[in-house]
Motif scaffolding. Structure first.
Motif, PDB file in Angstrom:
ATOM      1  N   ALA A 122       0.744  -1.260  -0.036  1.00  0.00           N
ATOM      2  CA  ALA A 122       0.040   0.230  -0.034  1.00  0.00           C
ATOM      3  C   ALA A 122       0.748   1.398  -0.089  1.00  0.00           C
ATOM      4  O   ALA A 122       0.573   2.191  -0.635  1.00  0.00           O
ATOM      5  CB  ALA A 122      -1.026  -0.223   1.046  1.00  0.00           C
ATOM      6  N   ASP A 123       1.828   1.453   0.713  1.00  0.00           N
ATOM      7  CA  ASP A 123       2.767   2.395   0.848  1.00  0.00           C
ATOM      8  C   ASP A 123       3.553   2.556  -0.541  1.00  0.00           C
ATOM      9  O   ASP A 123       3.711   3.896  -1.103  1.00  0.00           O
ATOM     10  CB  ASP A 123       4.100   1.968   1.673  1.00  0.00           C
ATOM     11  N   ARG A 124       3.975   1.687  -1.410  1.00  0.00           N
ATOM     12  CA  ARG A 124       4.510   1.633  -2.692  1.00  0.00           C
ATOM     13  C   ARG A 124       3.639   2.279  -3.702  1.00  0.00           C
ATOM     14  O   ARG A 124       3.937   2.851  -4.679  1.00  0.00           O
ATOM     15  CB  ARG A 124       4.999   0.217  -3.368  1.00  0.00           C
ATOM     16  N   ALA A 127      14.900  -4.197  -2.163  1.00  0.00           N
ATOM     17  CA  ALA A 127      14.169  -3.781  -0.786  1.00  0.00           C
ATOM     18  C   ALA A 127      14.681  -2.754   0.073  1.00  0.00           C
ATOM     19  O   ALA A 127      13.767  -1.996   0.642  1.00  0.00           O
ATOM     20  CB  ALA A 127      14.158  -5.248  -0.048  1.00  0.00           C
ATOM     21  N   ALA A 128      15.707  -2.646   0.013  1.00  0.00           N
ATOM     22  CA  ALA A 128      16.322  -1.484   1.117  1.00  0.00           C
ATOM     23  C   ALA A 128      15.845  -0.098   0.403  1.00  0.00           C
ATOM     24  O   ALA A 128      15.790   0.927   1.055  1.00  0.00           O
ATOM     25  CB  ALA A 128      17.962  -1.676   0.927  1.00  0.00           C
ATOM     26  N   VAL A 129      16.014   0.039  -0.862  1.00  0.00           N
ATOM     27  CA  VAL A 129      15.983   1.404  -1.645  1.00  0.00           C
ATOM     28  C   VAL A 129      14.313   1.531  -1.355  1.00  0.00           C
ATOM     29  O   VAL A 129      13.992   2.495  -0.975  1.00  0.00           O
ATOM     30  CB  VAL A 129      16.281   1.337  -3.067  1.00  0.00           C
ATOM     31  N   ARG A 130      13.334   0.664  -1.754  1.00  0.00           N
ATOM     32  CA  ARG A 130      11.942   0.777  -1.773  1.00  0.00           C
ATOM     33  C   ARG A 130      11.509   1.310  -0.090  1.00  0.00           C
ATOM     34  O   ARG A 130      10.788   1.802   0.161  1.00  0.00           O
ATOM     35  CB  ARG A 130      11.267  -0.515  -2.099  1.00  0.00           C
ATOM     36  N   SER A 131      12.287   0.405   0.729  1.00  0.00           N
ATOM     37  CA  SER A 131      11.743   0.730   2.212  1.00  0.00           C
ATOM     38  C   SER A 131      12.059   2.046   2.435  1.00  0.00           C
ATOM     39  O   SER A 131      11.501   2.648   3.645  1.00  0.00           O
ATOM     40  CB  SER A 131      12.529  -0.229   3.030  1.00  0.00           C
ATOM     41  N   ARG A 132      13.126   2.642   1.813  1.00  0.00           N
ATOM     42  CA  ARG A 132      13.464   4.227   2.328  1.00  0.00           C
ATOM     43  C   ARG A 132      13.067   5.281   1.405  1.00  0.00           C
ATOM     44  O   ARG A 132      13.212   6.360   1.829  1.00  0.00           O
ATOM     45  CB  ARG A 132      15.193   4.015   2.346  1.00  0.00           C
ATOM     46  N   TRP A 133      12.436   4.883   0.310  1.00  0.00           N
ATOM     47  CA  TRP A 133      11.834   5.784  -0.646  1.00  0.00           C
ATOM     48  C   TRP A 133      10.664   6.652  -0.154  1.00  0.00           C
ATOM     49  O   TRP A 133       9.778   6.085   0.061  1.00  0.00           O
ATOM     50  CB  TRP A 133      11.539   4.843  -2.101  1.00  0.00           C
ATOM     51  N   GLN A 134      10.844   7.806  -0.631  1.00  0.00           N
ATOM     52  CA  GLN A 134       9.833   8.854  -0.312  1.00  0.00           C
ATOM     53  C   GLN A 134       9.139   8.687   0.999  1.00  0.00           C
ATOM     54  O   GLN A 134       7.825   8.356   1.154  1.00  0.00           O
ATOM     55  CB  GLN A 134       8.692   8.677  -1.276  1.00  0.00           C
ATOM     56  N   PRO A 135       9.809   8.827   2.023  1.00  0.00           N
ATOM     57  CA  PRO A 135       9.346   8.509   3.497  1.00  0.00           C
ATOM     58  C   PRO A 135       8.292   9.511   3.842  1.00  0.00           C
ATOM     59  O   PRO A 135       7.222   9.314   4.625  1.00  0.00           O
ATOM     60  CB  PRO A 135      10.624   8.833   4.367  1.00  0.00           C
ATOM     61  N   LEU A 136       8.392  11.041   3.479  1.00  0.00           N
ATOM     62  CA  LEU A 136       7.149  11.795   3.710  1.00  0.00           C
ATOM     63  C   LEU A 136       6.200  11.424   2.863  1.00  0.00           C
ATOM     64  O   LEU A 136       4.966  11.795   3.748  1.00  0.00           O
ATOM     65  CB  LEU A 136       7.909  13.375   3.190  1.00  0.00           C
ATOM     66  N   VAL A 137       6.134  10.922   1.714  1.00  0.00           N
ATOM     67  CA  VAL A 137       4.887  10.545   1.211  1.00  0.00           C
ATOM     68  C   VAL A 137       4.099   9.569   2.036  1.00  0.00           C
ATOM     69  O   VAL A 137       2.885   9.498   2.258  1.00  0.00           O
ATOM     70  CB  VAL A 137       5.030  10.100  -0.391  1.00  0.00           C
ATOM     71  N   ARG A 138       4.817   8.657   2.164  1.00  0.00           N
ATOM     72  CA  ARG A 138       4.244   7.583   3.145  1.00  0.00           C
ATOM     73  C   ARG A 138       3.698   7.811   4.504  1.00  0.00           C
ATOM     74  O   ARG A 138       2.669   7.752   5.147  1.00  0.00           O
ATOM     75  CB  ARG A 138       5.541   6.491   3.719  1.00  0.00           C
ATOM     76  N   LYS A 139       4.637   8.742   5.279  1.00  0.00           N
ATOM     77  CA  LYS A 139       4.176   9.503   6.434  1.00  0.00           C
ATOM     78  C   LYS A 139       2.757  10.238   6.379  1.00  0.00           C
ATOM     79  O   LYS A 139       1.860  10.251   7.038  1.00  0.00           O
ATOM     80  CB  LYS A 139       5.026  10.473   6.967  1.00  0.00           C
ATOM     81  N   ARG A 140       2.707  10.865   5.233  1.00  0.00           N
ATOM     82  CA  ARG A 140       1.393  11.905   4.908  1.00  0.00           C
ATOM     83  C   ARG A 140       0.217  10.796   4.697  1.00  0.00           C
ATOM     84  O   ARG A 140      -0.898  10.910   5.387  1.00  0.00           O
ATOM     85  CB  ARG A 140       1.580  12.753   3.749  1.00  0.00           C
TER      86      ARG A 140
END
Length: 185
Positions: free
Chosen positions: A11-13, A73-86
């Protein structure tokens, strides 16, 4: 990771506004920027710091499949953290979370009614309070069973009891044998 963790990650992706880096050197450079050193990236990926530097320079272009998966997996887990948080904040405050699943549901029901577990395919929108509880539990390191209990409680309130208008004798809803589970928020 459990099934619910995986569903939250998917869902985050879906919320990404830009695609993560595609080439190996750009992915490694991104991880270097995020983690600070080749040694930290190497520890994350399970390789040596020299290998990380070879990937970055392009001297080594095709890592083994398991290392490629770890890099992705490492890149995707850290990608766009502000978008995820919002998105999570919005789901936990007002939007809620939609759960689509096919699983065996069982529950405790009054005498004279059936409480046999059976497979059901359900798509249920759970209110923001359940989304908040689910995210809090995940952030606190809850296991998959604890997160299943939160979703099952939401199903009990919203689907089985229809917000308190029917089936009030049902208690202890349990989700077992999940075929698939997908979340959207």
């Amino acid at each position: 990771m459990g099934q619910i963790d995986d569903a939250i990650e998917r869902a985050d992706r879906e919320a990404f506004t830009r695609e993560p880096p595609k080439t190996l050197p750009t992915r490694i450079n991104y991880l270097l920027k995020q983690l600070g050193s080749a040694k930290a990236v190497a520890a994350e990926l399970g390789v040596t710091a020299d290998s990380v530097n070879r990937y970055r320079r392009g001297a080594r272009k095709n890592p083994p499949k398991d290392i490629t998966a770890k890099i992705d997996a490492a890149v995707r887990s850290r990608w766009q953290p502000l978008v995820r948080k919002r998105r999570r904040k919005q789901a936990a405050a007002t939007g809620g979370i939609t759960v689509e699943t096919r699983a065996r549901f069982g529950y405790t029901a009054p005498i004279g009614t059936t409480d046999d577990g059976r497979f059901r395919r359900l798509t249920v929108h759970l209110p923001a309070t359940y989304a908040q509880r689910l995210f809090d539990a995940r952030d606190a390191g809850a296991d998959d069973q604890e997160m299943r209990r939160i979703i099952a409680e939401g199903f009990k309130d919203i689907y089985f009891q229809d917000g308190g208008s029917r089936a009030m004798g049902i208690s202890d809803v349990a989700i077992n044998d999940i075929d698939y589970l997908d979340l959207d928020f």
